[in-house]
Write a protein that holds these residues in place. Structure first.
Motif, short mmCIF file in Angstrom:
data_model
loop_
_atom_site.label_atom_id
_atom_site.label_comp_id
_atom_site.label_asym_id
_atom_site.label_seq_id
_atom_site.Cartn_x
_atom_site.Cartn_y
_atom_site.Cartn_z
N ARG A 442 0.83 -1.19 0.00
CA ARG A 442 0.00 0.00 0.00
C ARG A 442 0.87 1.24 0.00
O ARG A 442 2.07 1.19 0.24
N MET A 443 0.23 2.38 -0.27
CA MET A 443 0.83 3.69 -0.05
C MET A 443 -0.15 4.51 0.77
O MET A 443 -1.36 4.48 0.52
N ASP A 444 0.35 5.20 1.78
CA ASP A 444 -0.48 6.04 2.63
C ASP A 444 -0.20 7.50 2.33
O ASP A 444 0.95 7.92 2.18
N LEU A 445 -1.26 8.29 2.24
CA LEU A 445 -1.15 9.73 2.01
C LEU A 445 -1.87 10.47 3.13
O LEU A 445 -2.93 10.05 3.58
N CYS A 446 -1.27 11.57 3.56
CA CYS A 446 -1.90 12.44 4.54
C CYS A 446 -2.02 13.83 3.92
O CYS A 446 -1.01 14.51 3.71
N LEU A 447 -3.26 14.21 3.60
CA LEU A 447 -3.51 15.52 3.00
C LEU A 447 -3.93 16.47 4.11
O LEU A 447 -4.90 16.22 4.84
N THR A 448 -3.17 17.56 4.23
CA THR A 448 -3.48 18.59 5.23
C THR A 448 -3.79 19.89 4.51
O THR A 448 -3.01 20.33 3.65
N TYR A 449 -4.93 20.49 4.84
CA TYR A 449 -5.31 21.76 4.22
C TYR A 449 -5.97 22.60 5.31
O TYR A 449 -7.08 22.32 5.73
N ARG A 450 -5.24 23.62 5.77
CA ARG A 450 -5.69 24.41 6.91
C ARG A 450 -6.01 23.47 8.07
O ARG A 450 -5.14 22.73 8.51
N ALA A 451 -7.25 23.49 8.56
CA ALA A 451 -7.57 22.66 9.73
C ALA A 451 -7.90 21.22 9.37
O ALA A 451 -7.97 20.36 10.26
N LEU A 452 -8.08 20.93 8.09
CA LEU A 452 -8.49 19.58 7.68
C LEU A 452 -7.29 18.65 7.55
O LEU A 452 -6.28 19.01 6.95
N VAL A 453 -7.42 17.46 8.10
CA VAL A 453 -6.43 16.40 7.91
C VAL A 453 -7.17 15.18 7.38
O VAL A 453 -8.11 14.68 8.02
N LEU A 454 -6.75 14.68 6.22
CA LEU A 454 -7.43 13.56 5.57
C LEU A 454 -6.43 12.44 5.33
O LEU A 454 -5.43 12.62 4.63
N GLY A 455 -6.69 11.29 5.94
CA GLY A 455 -5.85 10.11 5.72
C GLY A 455 -6.38 9.28 4.57
O GLY A 455 -7.58 8.95 4.53
N ILE A 456 -5.50 8.94 3.63
CA ILE A 456 -5.89 8.21 2.43
C ILE A 456 -4.97 7.01 2.26
O ILE A 456 -3.75 7.15 2.36
N GLU A 457 -5.55 5.85 2.00
CA GLU A 457 -4.74 4.68 1.70
C GLU A 457 -5.03 4.21 0.27
O GLU A 457 -6.20 4.15 -0.15
N LEU A 458 -3.95 3.91 -0.46
CA LEU A 458 -4.07 3.45 -1.84
C LEU A 458 -3.71 1.97 -1.90
O LEU A 458 -2.67 1.54 -1.40
N LYS A 459 -4.56 1.20 -2.56
CA LYS A 459 -4.30 -0.22 -2.80
C LYS A 459 -4.52 -0.49 -4.28
O LYS A 459 -5.27 0.20 -4.97
N VAL A 460 -3.85 -1.53 -4.79
CA VAL A 460 -4.00 -1.96 -6.18
C VAL A 460 -4.51 -3.39 -6.20
O VAL A 460 -3.95 -4.27 -5.53
N TRP A 461 -5.56 -3.63 -6.95
CA TRP A 461 -6.07 -5.00 -7.16
C TRP A 461 -5.35 -5.54 -8.39
O TRP A 461 -5.66 -5.18 -9.52
N ARG A 462 -4.36 -6.38 -8.15
CA ARG A 462 -3.50 -6.86 -9.22
C ARG A 462 -4.02 -8.17 -9.81
O ARG A 462 -4.79 -8.90 -9.17
N PRO A 463 -3.61 -8.48 -11.05
CA PRO A 463 -4.06 -9.72 -11.69
C PRO A 463 -3.74 -10.95 -10.84
O PRO A 463 -2.64 -11.06 -10.29
N GLY A 464 -4.71 -11.85 -10.70
CA GLY A 464 -4.52 -13.09 -9.97
C GLY A 464 -4.60 -12.96 -8.47
O GLY A 464 -4.47 -13.97 -7.75
N ALA A 465 -4.81 -11.76 -7.95
CA ALA A 465 -4.87 -11.54 -6.51
C ALA A 465 -6.32 -11.36 -6.07
O ALA A 465 -7.19 -10.99 -6.86
#
Length: 524
Positions: A442-465
């Motif tokens: 996975r890759m984790d992203l933390c987007l911060t904009y003024r008072a907002l904090v947004l945690g985002i996780e990225l996953k890939v559904w790969r062939p055969g998985a």
């Protein structure tokens, strides 16, 4: 007034400095010199190697037992494998540097005579032999940027030095220090005169040790920043000092660059009545990245090399890397891109590099982005997560798949296009921090904009998985817990050949993590 140095060796009269001789174990170095050893000093670029060698040269010459000479050989790189031209440059460079730094006389004439009467394959050895025979003191020779040389030139240099080794100290340098980015063991010399690459160890098997110059420790960062405060009265807040350490992990150039940017370039920082705070350090970091300063640009340029891509791409994707030769892994450590932690695990060397690498890779998709109206902002200029979600879905539906081809690393193309989009969202008003490591999937992203904090996780559904939803929810749980958040996004990119068309699969829904945190699930 002194300042923080980001170009070339330090000068105590001009720069804030940590005493170079305190950055390594001077007693160990002096013991190697006493024992007439030949050894290496290596470290990533712009970490202070040259400053340490010059300080050691001055120390030895003041002490008086040795004649210490420093010479930078990088100009010979332009000769490539033209051995005659390269050896002429090397011999003349050493002679000129010795005259300039120590006042040695007659070396230019000696160099001219040696070059006229010796083959290039023995000119350096003959020059050093004749010089040492007439010198009243044993010669300690520092040769910098040795790994800038290539092919037959590097092979000849190493073999001439090895051939004269037994004549030391009366007819060859008593001690020789080779300096460069990489350890000699990692040299793979592709010489036109040889059918197979030559390893540095085989060409120079008289090396006693390889010393690596490390990064600053936290206390050293505090001391260096404190030099500015003592001289100007302008303090760094404790939070700013900690932030400099966190962002750089002590990488010397980055420490100096952040401090110089915040104290000498930014108008707020030039006001000596105002302390340097964490916000100024964060602004300085962003400015360095946006300007693509040379240090960061050179580092990012390495991403084009296949041996770098073989390691960095799976790290960004969170997948396990293939079987990678140890010399390739060591190469990235020697470059300073990676470091080893917890007994040998690899990770990106510091948070600034962690941000620069994917931003560099995402620059192609970013340049290809169409104009996007910032519909994610409310009337007060704050970021609305629901509006951001709608904007992302609309963007991905129209442009996502078309932009994947502009990403240089195919395995993480969706990640790069998404980061290009989010970088447009933050647009100097916020920040986007990334976390990734080999094998986490996975890759984790933390987007911060003024008072907002947004945690985002990225996953890939790969062939055969299998569908990564269950694993992703559990992983997002841990990431949100570290961010002290009760909600976040999970984005799953479906890269299977049998996946439905984008128009059919692109959707969002609400779900929750095992611990009950609210999750916006996005399938793309």
């Amino acid at each position: 007034m002194r300042f923080f140095n980001t170009e070339g060796p330090v000068r105590a009269e001009d720069h804030y400095v940590l005493p170079p001789l305190q950055r390594w174990d001077l007693d160990d170095v002096l013991a190697l010199i006493e024992q007439k050893k030949y050894f290496l000093l290596h470290a990533p670029r712009q970490t202070g190697k040259t400053s340490c060698l010059l300080a050691l040269m001055d120390y030895l010459n003041r002490e008086g037992r040795y004649l210490a000479v420093y010479a930078n050989l990088e100009t010979a790189q332009a000769a490539r494998e033209n051995l005659a031209l390269a050896m002429t440059d090397i011999v003349q460079t050493i002679a000129a540097e010795a005259c300039l730094d120590t006042g040695e006389q007659g070396l230019a004439e000696l160099a001219e005579d040696v070059l006229a009467h010796n083959a290039p394959t023995r000119a350096l050895r003959a020059f050093l032999t004749r010089w040492c025979e007439r010198s009243e003191r044993p010669l300690v020779l520092f040769l910098d940027e040795v790994d800038a040389l290539v092919g037959d030139t590097l092979v000849s240099l190493l073999r001439q030095l090895r051939a004269g080794y037994r004549q030391r100290p009366s007819a060859f340098p008593s001690t020789l220090v080779l300096c460069g980015v990489r350890d000699l063991r990692d040299y793979r010399i592709h010489a036109s005169s040889e059918a197979e690459p030559i390893t540095g160890g085989s060409a120079f098997n008289i090396k006693a040790e390889s010393l690596r110059l490390g990064d600053f420790h936290p206390e050293e960062v505090k001391t260096l920043l404190g030099e500015h405060s003592l001289e100007t009265g302008q303090p760094f807040t404790p939070e700013a000092v900690e932030r400099v350490w966190h962002l750089t992990q002590g990488q010397p150039w980055l420490v100096n660059a952040l401090a110089y940017e915040s104290c000498f370039r930014m108008p707020e920082g030039r006001d000596r009545t105002q302390p340097i705070n964490r916000a100024l350090i964060d602004q300085a970091k962003e400015q360095l990245i946006l300007r693509r300063v040379t240090h960061l640009d050179q580092l990012a340029d390495k991403l084009r090399e296949p041996r770098v891509r073989r390691i960095i791409e799976p790290m960004l994707a969170g997948t396990a890397m293939d079987v990678i030769p140890v010399d390739e892994r060591d190469y990235l450590v020697d470059l300073g891109l990676l470091r080893r932690v917890n007994g040998g695990s690899l990770e990106i060397a510091n948070p600034i590099y962690r941000e620069v690498l994917p931003r560099t890779l995402a620059s192609g998709p970013m340049d290809s982005l169409p104009h996007i109206r910032p519909s994610w902002l409310d009337a007060a200029g704050n970021l609305d997560p629901d509006a951001l979600l709608n904007a992302f879905l609309s963007f991905w539906r129209q442009h996502g798949e078309a932009l994947l081809g502009s990403a240089p690393y195919h395995e993480i193309a969706p990640h790069l296009v998404l980061m290009a989009f989010l970088q447009r969202v933050v647009n100097g008003e916020g920040s986007l921090e990334r976390e990734y490591a080999i094998g986490r999937g996975r890759m984790d992203l933390c987007l911060t904009y003024r008072a907002l904090v947004l945690g985002i996780e990225l996953k890939v559904w790969r062939p055969g998985a299998p569908d990564p939803l269950t694993e992703g929810l559990a992983q997002l749980d841990g990431y949100l817990a570290r961010l002290a958040l009760n909600s976040g996004w999970l984005i799953i990119f479906d890269r299977r050949p049998e996946a439905p068309p984008l128009a059919e699969r692109l959707a969002s829904s609400l779900t929750s993590t095992p611990a009950g945190r609210a999750v916006r699930l996005i399938r793309a």
